[in-house]
Design a protein around this motif. Sequence first.
Motif, PDB file in Angstrom:
ATOM      1  N   ALA A  16      35.629  45.243  47.317  1.00 31.34           N
ATOM      2  CA  ALA A  16      37.074  45.474  47.387  1.00 31.34           C
ATOM      3  C   ALA A  16      37.600  45.168  48.786  1.00 31.34           C
ATOM      4  O   ALA A  16      38.666  44.547  48.939  1.00 31.34           O
ATOM      5  N   ALA A  17      36.871  45.604  49.810  1.00 30.96           N
ATOM      6  CA  ALA A  17      37.306  45.365  51.189  1.00 30.96           C
ATOM      7  C   ALA A  17      37.358  43.879  51.497  1.00 30.96           C
ATOM      8  O   ALA A  17      38.300  43.397  52.147  1.00 30.96           O
ATOM      9  N   GLU A  18      36.366  43.132  51.014  1.00 34.96           N
ATOM     10  CA  GLU A  18      36.344  41.698  51.266  1.00 34.96           C
ATOM     11  C   GLU A  18      37.495  40.994  50.542  1.00 34.96           C
ATOM     12  O   GLU A  18      38.168  40.115  51.116  1.00 34.96           O
ATOM     13  N   ALA A  19      37.735  41.394  49.287  1.00 31.12           N
ATOM     14  CA  ALA A  19      38.843  40.800  48.540  1.00 31.12           C
ATOM     15  C   ALA A  19      40.180  41.154  49.182  1.00 31.12           C
ATOM     16  O   ALA A  19      41.082  40.307  49.271  1.00 31.12           O
ATOM     17  N   ALA A  20      40.315  42.393  49.649  1.00 29.16           N
ATOM     18  CA  ALA A  20      41.556  42.814  50.302  1.00 29.16           C
ATOM     19  C   ALA A  20      41.767  42.037  51.598  1.00 29.16           C
ATOM     20  O   ALA A  20      42.900  41.657  51.943  1.00 29.16           O
ATOM     21  N   ARG A  21      40.681  41.779  52.327  1.00 31.20           N
ATOM     22  CA  ARG A  21      40.791  41.018  53.576  1.00 31.20           C
ATOM     23  C   ARG A  21      41.307  39.606  53.310  1.00 31.20           C
ATOM     24  O   ARG A  21      42.205  39.112  54.012  1.00 31.20           O
ATOM     25  N   LYS A  22      40.756  38.966  52.278  1.00 30.19           N
ATOM     26  CA  LYS A  22      41.187  37.605  51.962  1.00 30.19           C
ATOM     27  C   LYS A  22      42.654  37.580  51.515  1.00 30.19           C
ATOM     28  O   LYS A  22      43.413  36.686  51.904  1.00 30.19           O
ATOM     29  N   LEU A  23      43.037  38.551  50.704  1.00 33.32           N
ATOM     30  CA  LEU A  23      44.434  38.609  50.263  1.00 33.32           C
ATOM     31  C   LEU A  23      45.361  38.852  51.443  1.00 33.32           C
ATOM     32  O   LEU A  23      46.470  38.291  51.503  1.00 33.32           O
ATOM     33  N   ALA A  24      44.922  39.685  52.381  1.00 33.52           N
ATOM     34  CA  ALA A  24      45.743  39.950  53.569  1.00 33.52           C
ATOM     35  C   ALA A  24      45.916  38.678  54.387  1.00 33.52           C
ATOM     36  O   ALA A  24      47.013  38.406  54.910  1.00 33.52           O
ATOM     37  N   GLU A  25      44.850  37.896  54.519  1.00 33.95           N
ATOM     38  CA  GLU A  25      44.937  36.630  55.260  1.00 33.95           C
ATOM     39  C   GLU A  25      45.935  35.679  54.597  1.00 33.95           C
ATOM     40  O   GLU A  25      46.608  34.893  55.280  1.00 33.95           O
ATOM     41  N   ILE A 242      39.119  46.648  41.135  1.00 31.33           N
ATOM     42  CA  ILE A 242      39.068  46.311  39.701  1.00 31.33           C
ATOM     43  C   ILE A 242      38.876  44.811  39.513  1.00 31.33           C
ATOM     44  O   ILE A 242      38.042  44.366  38.721  1.00 31.33           O
ATOM     45  N   GLY A 243      39.644  44.010  40.243  1.00 31.59           N
ATOM     46  CA  GLY A 243      39.589  42.563  40.082  1.00 31.59           C
ATOM     47  C   GLY A 243      38.267  41.971  40.512  1.00 31.59           C
ATOM     48  O   GLY A 243      37.686  41.123  39.808  1.00 31.59           O
ATOM     49  N   SER A 244      37.758  42.383  41.677  1.00 33.84           N
ATOM     50  CA  SER A 244      36.494  41.820  42.151  1.00 33.84           C
ATOM     51  C   SER A 244      35.325  42.285  41.300  1.00 33.84           C
ATOM     52  O   SER A 244      34.386  41.520  41.051  1.00 33.84           O
ATOM     53  N   ALA A 245      35.372  43.534  40.846  1.00 39.46           N
ATOM     54  CA  ALA A 245      34.310  44.034  39.970  1.00 39.46           C
ATOM     55  C   ALA A 245      34.295  43.259  38.655  1.00 39.46           C
ATOM     56  O   ALA A 245      33.225  42.874  38.155  1.00 39.46           O
ATOM     57  N   ALA A 246      35.463  43.025  38.078  1.00 35.56           N
ATOM     58  CA  ALA A 246      35.537  42.282  36.819  1.00 35.56           C
ATOM     59  C   ALA A 246      35.038  40.852  36.997  1.00 35.56           C
ATOM     60  O   ALA A 246      34.330  40.313  36.134  1.00 35.56           O
ATOM     61  N   VAL A 328      47.700  42.994  41.380  1.00 38.01           N
ATOM     62  CA  VAL A 328      46.697  42.433  42.286  1.00 38.01           C
ATOM     63  C   VAL A 328      45.491  41.924  41.502  1.00 38.01           C
ATOM     64  O   VAL A 328      45.001  40.804  41.723  1.00 38.01           O
ATOM     65  N   ALA A 329      44.996  42.727  40.573  1.00 38.53           N
ATOM     66  CA  ALA A 329      43.853  42.317  39.766  1.00 38.53           C
ATOM     67  C   ALA A 329      44.175  41.057  38.976  1.00 38.53           C
ATOM     68  O   ALA A 329      43.316  40.177  38.798  1.00 38.53           O
ATOM     69  N   GLY A 330      45.407  40.950  38.491  1.00 41.56           N
ATOM     70  CA  GLY A 330      45.808  39.754  37.765  1.00 41.56           C
ATOM     71  C   GLY A 330      45.685  38.499  38.601  1.00 41.56           C
ATOM     72  O   GLY A 330      45.222  37.458  38.124  1.00 41.56           O
ATOM     73  N   ARG A 331      46.070  38.595  39.872  1.00 41.51           N
ATOM     74  CA  ARG A 331      45.930  37.429  40.749  1.00 41.51           C
ATOM     75  C   ARG A 331      44.456  37.081  40.942  1.00 41.51           C
ATOM     76  O   ARG A 331      44.072  35.903  40.891  1.00 41.51           O
ATOM     77  N   LEU A 332      43.617  38.083  41.165  1.00 40.17           N
ATOM     78  CA  LEU A 332      42.199  37.828  41.382  1.00 40.17           C
ATOM     79  C   LEU A 332      41.538  37.221  40.146  1.00 40.17           C
ATOM     80  O   LEU A 332      40.611  36.421  40.252  1.00 40.17           O
ATOM     81  N   LEU A 333      42.024  37.607  38.956  1.00 38.81           N
ATOM     82  CA  LEU A 333      41.443  37.105  37.707  1.00 38.81           C
ATOM     83  C   LEU A 333      42.068  35.785  37.257  1.00 38.81           C
ATOM     84  O   LEU A 333      41.619  35.181  36.281  1.00 38.81           O
TER      85      LEU A 333
END
Length: 542
Positions: A16-25, A242-246, A328-333
């Motif tokens: 989650a932290a890694e996905a959040a970091r990328k989204l923040a960038e 949720i998104g990265s786990a899925a 957010v999960a929708g964007r990741l998926l």
Amino acid sequence: MDMSVTFGDDSVAAAAAEAARKLAEEGVPRALADGDATLWGGEAESEAAIRLGWLSLPITSRELLPEIGKLVERVRAESLEHVVLAGMGGSSLAPEVICASADVPLTVLDTTDPGQVRRALADRLDRTVVVVSSKSGSTVETDSHRRIYEKAFRDAGIDPADRIVVVTDPGSPLEQSAIEAGYTVILADPNVGGRYSALTAFGLVPSALAGADVTRLLDDAAQAREQLGADDEPGLLLGTAIGSAAASGRDKLLLDDSLSDINGLPDWIEQLIAESTGKQGRGVLPVAGSEPNEAGDELVAGIDTEGDIEVHAPLGAQFLIWEYATAVAGRLLGINPFDQPNVAESKENTTRILGEAGDGPLPTGTPALVDGPVEVYGDLPPHAKDLSDVLTAVLQDIPDRGYLAILAYLDREAAFDVPVPPEASFETITDIWAAHDPASLQGLLAIRTDRPVTFGWGPRYLHSTGQYHKGGPQNGVFLQITGAVTDDLDVPGKPYTLGRLQLAQALGDLDALRQRGRPAVRLHLTDREAGVRHLLAAAREV
């Protein structure tokens, strides 16, 4: 106010932290908080552009409070104490959670079961106010409830205009007909989709009439809104988890609220996530009311409770956190979290079935097996000789990484009508109810498989997990339950009864599932009470 997302699983936290970091960038958290409709790609942009109003509801919905306050005062002055909500999906799930958590009574009609509707009609009609909620204004279940209550009020010498409140979108067919009928009309924000509408008039009006403190609900949501856009905001962390786990295969989201003071939130989350993500052969399956199996594809979300993810917040904030997380999960998926492309299929099938049948019998087919008060329809293995064999076969059909969905087109309150001994303890009463409740089948079958088992009341689930069933991964197995109707209820002005509509809805959804090659078996209870007992007994023998 405690408002946080924490983690009980280090691997989930790290992903989650890694996905959040990328989204923040990429500037996503701030862009989403500002309502950027381009975040889900070009194909989703036009839909997203008219579906992001939920981000500002903690502020904009305050404009409704004076109007709602006056309505509440009038209803109280007229001693109307029985509040009935006729609504489906997003129009009913949030008010049900709000009122249950506030411990105020609300009768929710999100069913076409004639027995359940008759029970509501028989309860203090002279002191009843009905909230008819429909975003589109054409929802068949809600339209049926409105017609039935209009007749009931007139037959009792009551002017329906004094008792019916309509909540709908501006310009809907329901708005115009309600104005012509003299009903009180409160309009919701049209730029909010149904499953994101908890903090709109759809959530606030019936809840306030029932006695919930909707101002505090908005206050708590407003505090969550202040954090939107931050790189460590709870909704962002929940959504990336949720998104990265899925994306890594943990796409079964088990919802645990066992230690929470909030009552029933998993049912609301179930619709939000299933309908938002279950499409294009992918998605996250929310599972409410079931224990974890520690399977590799499970992710446990605790609401004020321990889990792989733990969400701590009051109800108003929970609504906004989960909505933001879903976006957010929708964007990741890589999906559009605001459309529901497969929901209409079952509705269209229902209309077709009713039309083709005319006044004749509905096309139920011939049972493949009859075991006492239960008829079994569908393709069965040759060795299936009784209901226990059928249930065993259904469980064996669940594929790896799959799930079983139990779909019951029955009266969800019938078990509470069962007589109990006057001196019985609460535990004894609970056991008696459970022995007559179709929902008990979920637990009985869940302990006999390591796969998730979900339970939905029809047609309620059609406005919730129904999208995931048809648009999500091809790994579901479906067990549908219908029941004979002995005391039907006419729908005034329509060529069908509630019971006929209910069965047509079940058959329509069954057609939609089978057209996609989803394995599905229908159990029909020729005697509902005896059938439920027989079904639960058979499950215990599996």
